[in-house]
Design an enzyme around this catalytic site. Structure first.
Site, PDB file in Angstrom:
ATOM      1  N   GLY A  14      -7.016   6.815  -1.170  1.00 47.00           N
ATOM      2  CA  GLY A  14      -7.903   5.670  -1.369  1.00 47.00           C
ATOM      3  C   GLY A  14      -8.877   5.831  -2.531  1.00 47.00           C
ATOM      4  O   GLY A  14      -9.941   5.214  -2.543  1.00 47.00           O
ATOM      5  N   ASN A  16      -8.318   4.838  -5.644  1.00 45.35           N
ATOM      6  CA  ASN A  16      -8.334   3.545  -6.348  1.00 45.35           C
ATOM      7  C   ASN A  16      -9.123   2.505  -5.555  1.00 45.35           C
ATOM      8  O   ASN A  16      -9.874   1.719  -6.131  1.00 45.35           O
ATOM      9  CB  ASN A  16      -6.903   3.046  -6.599  1.00 45.35           C
ATOM     10  CG  ASN A  16      -6.307   3.651  -7.858  1.00 45.35           C
ATOM     11  OD1 ASN A  16      -6.644   3.255  -8.970  1.00 45.35           O
ATOM     12  ND2 ASN A  16      -5.452   4.645  -7.674  1.00 45.35           N
ATOM     13  N   MET A  95       2.151   2.784   0.147  1.00 42.77           N
ATOM     14  CA  MET A  95       3.460   3.426   0.006  1.00 42.77           C
ATOM     15  C   MET A  95       4.503   2.870   0.960  1.00 42.77           C
ATOM     16  O   MET A  95       5.201   3.625   1.634  1.00 42.77           O
ATOM     17  CB  MET A  95       3.306   4.936   0.192  1.00 42.77           C
ATOM     18  CG  MET A  95       2.365   5.562  -0.810  1.00 42.77           C
ATOM     19  SD  MET A  95       2.769   5.090  -2.505  1.00 42.77           S
ATOM     20  CE  MET A  95       2.126   6.465  -3.406  1.00 42.77           C
ATOM     21  N   ARG A  96       4.591   1.561   1.031  1.00 40.82           N
ATOM     22  CA  ARG A  96       5.635   0.921   1.827  1.00 40.82           C
ATOM     23  C   ARG A  96       6.415  -0.024   0.935  1.00 40.82           C
ATOM     24  O   ARG A  96       5.827  -0.744   0.130  1.00 40.82           O
ATOM     25  CB  ARG A  96       5.017   0.084   2.969  1.00 40.82           C
ATOM     26  CG  ARG A  96       4.247   0.855   3.984  1.00 40.82           C
ATOM     27  CD  ARG A  96       5.102   1.711   4.870  1.00 40.82           C
ATOM     28  NE  ARG A  96       6.143   0.987   5.575  1.00 40.82           N
ATOM     29  CZ  ARG A  96       7.219   1.562   6.102  1.00 40.82           C
ATOM     30  NH1 ARG A  96       7.399   2.860   5.989  1.00 40.82           N
ATOM     31  NH2 ARG A  96       8.124   0.844   6.734  1.00 40.82           N
ATOM     32  N   ASN A 111       0.110  -4.792  -7.948  1.00 42.22           N
ATOM     33  CA  ASN A 111       0.212  -3.368  -7.623  1.00 42.22           C
ATOM     34  C   ASN A 111      -0.122  -2.541  -8.857  1.00 42.22           C
ATOM     35  O   ASN A 111       0.069  -2.994  -9.981  1.00 42.22           O
ATOM     36  CB  ASN A 111       1.654  -3.062  -7.184  1.00 42.22           C
ATOM     37  CG  ASN A 111       1.870  -1.605  -6.830  1.00 42.22           C
ATOM     38  OD1 ASN A 111       1.012  -0.975  -6.187  1.00 42.22           O
ATOM     39  ND2 ASN A 111       2.999  -1.051  -7.234  1.00 42.22           N
ATOM     40  N   HIS A 113       0.977   1.083 -10.623  1.00 41.25           N
ATOM     41  CA  HIS A 113       2.010   2.114 -10.540  1.00 41.25           C
ATOM     42  C   HIS A 113       1.724   3.171 -11.611  1.00 41.25           C
ATOM     43  O   HIS A 113       1.450   2.830 -12.759  1.00 41.25           O
ATOM     44  CB  HIS A 113       3.387   1.485 -10.754  1.00 41.25           C
ATOM     45  CG  HIS A 113       4.501   2.445 -10.521  1.00 41.25           C
ATOM     46  ND1 HIS A 113       4.870   2.861  -9.250  1.00 41.25           N
ATOM     47  CD2 HIS A 113       5.309   3.113 -11.383  1.00 41.25           C
ATOM     48  CE1 HIS A 113       5.869   3.723  -9.355  1.00 41.25           C
ATOM     49  NE2 HIS A 113       6.145   3.901 -10.632  1.00 41.25           N
TER      50      HIS A 113
END
Ligand code: GAR
Length: 191
Positions: A14, A16, A95-96, A111, A113
Site C-alpha cells: 500500500g 502507492n 494483484m487480481r 491501473n 504497472h
C-alpha cells in the site's frame, strides 16, 4: 465546492495508496475536493489496511479465497464500488486479474504497472524489466480493460539505466510511480 470521489483497490504494502492519500486525499484543486471514500483489498493481511486506517479511510476486505470463481468475487467487488458511486477507481498494487464482470460494470478504472507497457505485462514486471537488455525502464498508467495490462496508456515515466543493483532499480521504479500516479489521477478528476 464539488466533491470528486475515489475508490482505491490494493493487495499488499500500500505504498502507492499512502502516497495518493498524502498528495490528494481531502485536498482541494480549482474548487474541487478529492476524497478517497473507500479502499478495498482482497487480502486480509495487506499492510495497506493500517496505512489507510491511519488516515481514517474506510477499508473493506473482500477476501477472494471466500469465492469459488473470479466472476463471483468481481460481482461483490462491483457492488461494493457502486454503493459509493465514485468518479474514478484506482488500482494500486491490486494483484487480481479482473473478469468482464468488473470491466463491463466499472468503466472508469485505471491501473499503475511497474514497466513500460506493452513490455513486461503481468506479475513480476520489475524483475522482468531488470533482467532484460533494455537500457531504459519505467512505469505506465493505463485504463483497465478486458485484457490484462492492455488498456489505453494514459502516461509513462522512464529513466536511463545505470548498472543499478536490483534494490536501486526497484527504488527508482517506485519513485516514478509516486510522481506519476497522483498527477494522472488529478488530471482525470480536475480537468
Ligand atoms: C507497485 O509497484 C505496482 O506498480 C505494482 O505492485 C506494486 C504495489 O506496491 N502493480 C502491479 O504489478 C500490477 N500488475 P504498493 O502496494 O506498495 O503500492
Amino acid at each position: 465546492m464539488s466533491l470528486k470521489k475515489l475508490v482505491v483497490l490494493f493487495s499488499g504494502e500500500g505504498t502507492n495508496l499512502e502516497n495518493i492519500i498524502k498528495k490528494l486525499h481531502k485536498k482541494e484543486f480549482e474548487g474541487k475536493k478529492i476524497e478517497i471514500v473507500k479502499a478495498i483489498t482482497n487480502n486480509p493481511h495487506a499492510k495497506g489496511i493500517e496505512k489507510a486506517k491511519n488516515y481514517e479511510i474506510e477499508v473493506e476486505v473482500i477476501d477472494h479465497r471466500n469465492f469459488s470463481s473470479r466472476e463471483e468475487f468481481d460481482e461483490i467487488l462491483v457492488k461494493s464500488i457502486k454503493k459509493v458511486n465514485p468518479h474514478l477507481v484506482i488500482l494500486a498494487g491490486f494483484m487480481r486479474i479482473l473478469s468482464p464482470v468488473f470491466t463491463s460494470n466499472i468503466k472508469n478504472a485505471i491501473n499503475i504497472h511497474p514497466s513500460l507497457l506493452p513490455l513486461f505485462k503481468g506479475a513480476n514486471a520489475i524483475k522482468k524489466s531488470f533482467e532484460s537488455q533494455m537500457k531504459v525502464a519505467g512505469v505506465t498508467v493505463h485504463r483497465v480493460s478486458d485484457e490484462l495490462d492492455s488498456g489505453e496508456i494514459l502516461d509513462q515515466r522512464c529513466f536511463h539505466r545505470d548498472n543499478e543493483s536490483f534494490e536501486e532499480f526497484e527504488k527508482k521504479i517506485h519513485q516514478l510511480e509516486y510522481e506519476l500516479y497522483p498527477k494522472v489521477i488529478k488530471n482525470l478528476l480536475i480537468n
